[in-house]
Design a protein around this motif. Structure first.
Motif, PDB file in Angstrom:
ATOM      1  N   UNK A  87      22.862  83.533  97.541  1.00  0.00           N
ATOM      2  CA  UNK A  87      21.913  83.861  98.611  1.00  0.00           C
ATOM      3  C   UNK A  87      21.053  85.067  98.233  1.00  0.00           C
ATOM      4  N   UNK A  88      21.700  86.116  97.758  1.00  0.00           N
ATOM      5  CA  UNK A  88      20.965  87.337  97.409  1.00  0.00           C
ATOM      6  C   UNK A  88      20.076  87.141  96.187  1.00  0.00           C
ATOM      7  N   UNK A  89      20.545  86.361  95.210  1.00  0.00           N
ATOM      8  CA  UNK A  89      19.718  86.068  94.041  1.00  0.00           C
ATOM      9  C   UNK A  89      18.501  85.243  94.444  1.00  0.00           C
ATOM     10  N   UNK A  90      18.698  84.298  95.336  1.00  0.00           N
ATOM     11  CA  UNK A  90      17.599  83.477  95.826  1.00  0.00           C
ATOM     12  C   UNK A  90      16.545  84.336  96.523  1.00  0.00           C
ATOM     13  N   UNK A  91      17.004  85.313  97.295  1.00  0.00           N
ATOM     14  CA  UNK A  91      16.069  86.219  97.973  1.00  0.00           C
ATOM     15  C   UNK A  91      15.263  87.029  96.954  1.00  0.00           C
ATOM     16  N   UNK A 145      23.249  75.589  98.292  1.00  0.00           N
ATOM     17  CA  UNK A 145      23.919  75.960  97.040  1.00  0.00           C
ATOM     18  C   UNK A 145      23.956  74.753  96.096  1.00  0.00           C
ATOM     19  N   UNK A 146      22.837  74.484  95.460  1.00  0.00           N
ATOM     20  CA  UNK A 146      22.750  73.367  94.530  1.00  0.00           C
ATOM     21  C   UNK A 146      23.347  73.737  93.173  1.00  0.00           C
ATOM     22  N   UNK A 147      24.191  72.863  92.632  1.00  0.00           N
ATOM     23  CA  UNK A 147      24.711  73.054  91.279  1.00  0.00           C
ATOM     24  C   UNK A 147      23.587  73.076  90.272  1.00  0.00           C
ATOM     25  N   UNK A 148      22.563  72.258  90.496  1.00  0.00           N
ATOM     26  CA  UNK A 148      21.433  72.197  89.567  1.00  0.00           C
ATOM     27  C   UNK A 148      20.710  73.544  89.485  1.00  0.00           C
ATOM     28  N   UNK A 149      20.588  74.226  90.606  1.00  0.00           N
ATOM     29  CA  UNK A 149      19.942  75.545  90.567  1.00  0.00           C
ATOM     30  C   UNK A 149      20.821  76.567  89.860  1.00  0.00           C
ATOM     31  N   UNK A 150      22.122  76.491  90.094  1.00  0.00           N
ATOM     32  CA  UNK A 150      23.034  77.386  89.392  1.00  0.00           C
ATOM     33  C   UNK A 150      22.909  77.188  87.885  1.00  0.00           C
ATOM     34  N   UNK A 200      21.918  79.961  85.145  1.00  0.00           N
ATOM     35  CA  UNK A 200      22.737  80.250  83.966  1.00  0.00           C
ATOM     36  C   UNK A 200      21.889  80.274  82.704  1.00  0.00           C
ATOM     37  N   UNK A 201      20.949  79.361  82.614  1.00  0.00           N
ATOM     38  CA  UNK A 201      20.087  79.308  81.430  1.00  0.00           C
ATOM     39  C   UNK A 201      19.234  80.565  81.320  1.00  0.00           C
ATOM     40  N   UNK A 202      18.930  81.173  82.460  1.00  0.00           N
ATOM     41  CA  UNK A 202      18.126  82.402  82.469  1.00  0.00           C
ATOM     42  C   UNK A 202      19.003  83.655  82.408  1.00  0.00           C
ATOM     43  N   UNK A 203      20.316  83.447  82.253  1.00  0.00           N
ATOM     44  CA  UNK A 203      21.282  84.565  82.236  1.00  0.00           C
ATOM     45  C   UNK A 203      21.241  85.377  83.523  1.00  0.00           C
ATOM     46  N   UNK A 204      21.052  84.658  84.636  1.00  0.00           N
ATOM     47  CA  UNK A 204      21.003  85.307  85.942  1.00  0.00           C
ATOM     48  C   UNK A 204      22.283  85.086  86.750  1.00  0.00           C
ATOM     49  N   UNK A 205      23.142  84.212  86.245  1.00  0.00           N
ATOM     50  CA  UNK A 205      24.282  83.786  87.064  1.00  0.00           C
ATOM     51  C   UNK A 205      25.600  84.356  86.560  1.00  0.00           C
ATOM     52  N   UNK A 206      26.442  84.739  87.510  1.00  0.00           N
ATOM     53  CA  UNK A 206      27.810  85.169  87.212  1.00  0.00           C
ATOM     54  C   UNK A 206      28.753  84.335  88.064  1.00  0.00           C
TER      55      UNK A 206
END
Length: 443
Positions: free
Chosen positions: A195-199, A167-172, A176-182
């Protein structure tokens, strides 16, 4: 995930491939095959974990062993805030119940059976940290529950990198920049979503590349895109002089944030002031000294300003009474790099004059800090002489940029002053921005 987001993810992968899958370490050196290097490191890390599990090493030894190993092999960013610092704080706040913490850690850092089991482990450690964090007088010194997801997923990836993404903050930040994160209210929910988003992202990349995509493949691609703690570095131009300054010849490591976002304008101009060539030396020196003193105040030191016009004195004395710690501070506004010259005698006079006074006040740990934009001479023999023959046991050469980054991380991550002191006395000289970023940047 919409079509535009999918295209962006595909482009991120294509750009990573075009870079020849380049991954740089925190020193700016390319790791030609980071996955192979990680596998070799994992063999040794598993041995350290097993020694802890079977009680061949206790929790204190385990903490030290993990710290030492990652400082030599920093392939996962564990040396930063959410890794080793969290571990140190967790142990420090659990000294009265260290056996219970040992039992808990052996459970939660072990390989999860599945995602459900992983989330149970996260919840256990998060619940353990929450009351400590909430009751702490200074939360900056307490183990932050927000670090649990990274901390545990690091150990899980050591057990099985094919199943467990870290769970890297950098990946989060990339997501976020791609509007994929909540954002989620707990680490348990955060890791489940991650985990599920990564999959899902790996499936997109597999379909696009027509090949199997590992957790490391996806991680490297997104690091290359935006958030790599070891992201592309640039070399500063060096002067064509026989002696080059330490900062001019060093490789610059990018932090995960803009420095100016966490500094007030008043102090942000410290480096520019040090490089100023139009003002008189006296005026420039006076302004630079005042800014350095102001920054130490913002770091939560008790600051006594001496400075110009007060005779042969250091520019300031900074204190942390609770830990019986004090530093004499000299600020040097030299645009071409500071060298000792005639100041070596004056520095010894400062030390011999003020050390006895500070000791009478109850300060047991006394150091000396020189702040300047850069340093161009070798201070090693002088520092050895001072620390051997005087009451000063820590002599620190601190760059202006490093001082600003200390303040930025203090503001951003609510670092305690004791944590800041521990870091700067542990570095070699000179202490640069690179050192501070490597120590504190979120991964």
């Amino acid at each position: 995930m919409n079509s535009q987001q999918i295209k962006k993810i595909q482009l991120i992968w294509d750009n990573y491939i075009k870079s020849n899958k380049q991954v740089l370490d925190t020193k700016g050196q390319e790791i030609s095959n980071i996955d192979k290097t990680r596998y070799e490191a994992i063999v040794q890390l598993k041995e350290l974990i097993e020694q802890f599990n079977i009680s061949e090493s206790n929790i204190y030894e385990f903490k030290t062993n993990i710290d030492s190993f990652n400082k030599r092999n920093n392939f996962w960013g564990f040396t930063a805030t959410k890794g080793q610092m969290f571990f140190n704080q967790l142990v420090k706040y659990s000294e009265t119940k260290i056996d219970a913490l040992s039992v808990l850690l052996k459970d939660v850092i072990s390989k999860p059976k599945d995602l459900k089991d992983a989330l149970i482990k996260i919840e256990k450690l998060e619940k353990y940290c929450l009351p400590i964090f909430n009751k702490a007088k200074d939360r900056r010194k307490a183990p932050n529950p927000g670090s649990v997801g990274y901390y545990l997923s690091y150990f899980w990836q050591i057990h099985d990198n094919s199943q467990w993404p870290i769970l890297y903050t950098s990946q989060i930040n990339s997501y976020k920049e791609l509007n994929l994160w909540e954002d989620k209210p707990s680490q348990k929910e955060t890791y489940s979503f991650f985990y599920n988003l990564n999959q899902e992202i790996k499936q997109v990349l597999e379909s696009h590349s027509k090949k199997s995509i590992s957790n490391w493949d996806a991680e490297h691609a997104f690091w290359n895109f935006k958030g790599n703690p070891n992201k592309e570095l640039v070399k500063k131009k060096t002067e064509t002089k026989e002696i080059k300054t330490e900062l001019e010849t060093s490789i610059v490591i990018n932090s995960s944030f803009e420095l100016s976002d966490y500094l007030i304008p008043k102090v942000a101009k410290l480096i520019d002031l040090g490089n100023e060539t139009e003002k008189s030396s006296a005026l420039k020196g006076s302004e630079y000294e005042k800014l350095v003193a102001e920054i130490f105040k913002q770091l939560d030191f008790e600051v006594e300003v001496l400075g110009q016009g007060t005779g042969r004195n250091p520019d300031a004395i900074i204190r942390l009474r609770e830990e019986s710690t004090a530093f004499l501070v000299d600020a040097k506004a030299y645009s071409n790099g500071y060298s000792l010259g005639v100041d070596d005698r004056a520095i010894k006079e400062y030390i011999n004059h003020y050390s006895p006074k500070l000791q009478k006040e109850g300060y047991k740990k006394i150091g000396f800090i020189i702040v300047s934009n850069s340093f161009k001479s070798n201070f090693d023999s002088f520092i050895n002489d001072v620390t051997w023959n005087t009451d000063v046991k820590r002599f620190i050469l601190l760059s202006s940029e490093a001082l600003l980054y200390l303040l930025a991380y203090k503001t951003k991550d609510r670092l305690s002053l004791s944590t800041i002191i521990e870091s700067i006395i542990g570095f070699g000289n000179p202490v640069t921005a690179n050192n501070i970023i490597e120590e504190f940047d979120d991964v």
